[in-house]
Design a protein around this motif. Sequence first.
Motif, PDB file in Angstrom:
ATOM      1  N   ALA A 199      10.310  47.382  23.844  1.00 59.79           N
ATOM      2  CA  ALA A 199      10.928  47.125  22.520  1.00 59.79           C
ATOM      3  C   ALA A 199      11.373  45.569  22.536  1.00 59.79           C
ATOM      4  N   GLY A 200      11.093  44.955  23.558  1.00 57.64           N
ATOM      5  CA  GLY A 200      11.959  43.533  23.399  1.00 57.64           C
ATOM      6  C   GLY A 200      13.268  43.320  23.901  1.00 57.64           C
ATOM      7  N   ALA A 201      13.931  44.382  24.602  1.00 58.82           N
ATOM      8  CA  ALA A 201      15.195  44.247  24.898  1.00 58.82           C
ATOM      9  C   ALA A 201      15.539  43.564  26.240  1.00 58.82           C
ATOM     10  N   ARG A 202      16.896  43.455  26.754  1.00 59.64           N
ATOM     11  CA  ARG A 202      17.128  42.757  27.832  1.00 59.64           C
ATOM     12  C   ARG A 202      17.293  44.088  28.926  1.00 59.64           C
ATOM     13  N   LEU A 203      16.953  44.060  30.014  1.00 67.89           N
ATOM     14  CA  LEU A 203      17.000  45.014  31.192  1.00 67.89           C
ATOM     15  C   LEU A 203      17.949  44.487  32.103  1.00 67.89           C
ATOM     16  N   VAL A 204      19.234  44.987  32.488  1.00 66.75           N
ATOM     17  CA  VAL A 204      20.103  44.539  33.481  1.00 66.75           C
ATOM     18  C   VAL A 204      19.491  45.478  34.792  1.00 66.75           C
TER      19      VAL A 204
END
Length: 499
Positions: free
Chosen positions: A208-213
């Motif tokens: 989804a184009g998110a940021r993964l921590v």
Amino acid sequence: MRTVADDLAAHAARHPERVALDTPAGRITYGRLAARTDELTRLLRAHGARPETVCAVAVEHGADAVAATAAVIRCGAAFLTLDVTQPRDRLAAFLRSAGARLLLTTSAHARALDTGLPAILLDRPAATAPDGPATPPPRVDPQALAYVSHTSGSTGEPSPVLVEHHALDAYLRDTARAFGLGPDTVALQTAPLGYDASLRDTFAPLLAGARLVIVERSRLLRPADFARTVREHRVTALLSTTPSFLAHLAGQPDPAGPLAGVALVASSGESLRPFLTAGGRRVVPGTLVNQYGPTECTMTTTRHVVPAEPDTAADVVGVPRPGTVVRVLDADLVPVPDGTVGEVYIGGAGVARGYGGDPARTAACFLPDPCGPPGARLYRTGDLGRWGPQGLTYAGRTDRQVKIRGYRVDPAEIEGALLAHPRVSGAAVTAHTDDRGRVYLAAHVTGDLTATTDAELRAHLARSLPPHLMPRGFRRHDTLPTTRGGKTDRRRLVAGSAP
């Protein structure tokens, strides 16, 4: 078919400087992640990675774990992710049973594993793409094997579950849609590598184009550190939490709330009912989703959005996701009426190919669908359930339910009642048989119980439970043992309990 790896490349083309991964080693943009994935894709192809080739990924959490797995997907091959903290002999058994042919790892882990497999060492300069122009990999076959994930077998030995590309891809895309993930999402990777939940944690947000921590595993295991991580990184989504861990969070004295700012918490792996019965819904200020589904059906089959004031009389797991089928059947594989408990069978898009190297178990668990079109299959879950107004209600396990003096008992009901005690922070109930062949229950509890006697715990339970649900004894623990996946390890509790 288009895969999650193709979508990562598309995000990189449009927004190369957008942060994809926030790791202890620094931030990784979509552009850098895509470049490393391309590099490893060419390297894998040079080593013979093709459809049905099982490639083991044995590295620590981090950018290379993500890139290596995405590269395997892009080759149309299959991956086996390994939790490198597990015992060496267990990992070796996973490699053998999965039929691994290539190993992507680091120098240190290669020496420790000593598998004899051809190894691509990701920490060596040689782990770069061969010279020459890059040719795009062929289109991925939807029916080809995508990954191998091990699950408990009836003999106690983990069994390799074989999941195809179409099932994985459909699941990841549906998860991103169902949870409304997008570029503004900040997701925290919580599930250990080697467990299929880590695929949801990792690739649904990236799709989804998110940021993964991604943080050190130790920071996820201590509630105070976990809450600090959520605040520092402004996490908005947790896709793989267990009710046991949520209950642990609920017991922490954090005035700000350990999940403040988190818009979505998705729970799975265990019954959520004990947590809700104990009033745990208040610890989740955002949306709480109860997920249900076995490894053999690509992680999640049904979902239920838990209301702010949940009905704790039943463990509702909700409605099937698109493309899946849930049937509640009797012993003759005939659908039972709504409201009647039967065994849960799952069909449709998520059903796995079967168990690797075990045709007998595959035949016993993956059956023709008597209500479906020709060729349709069902997976026999071993779970009990019933249909109701809100969808499927989980009613226990066929192997956890016991009879006490002729009464059918679900230990989850007692666990929920124990967790409602103000001094009990964790609870698990196990069944035992004494030397006279009588089945009885033992309660395992955690919390500040120094001043609380067994008689007081019994009195508390007696306010809501009938006598046949009363445990014979109470065992106090500093913490309840857990499996690698974060679930309460009831096998260890049973093994450590005396009659």
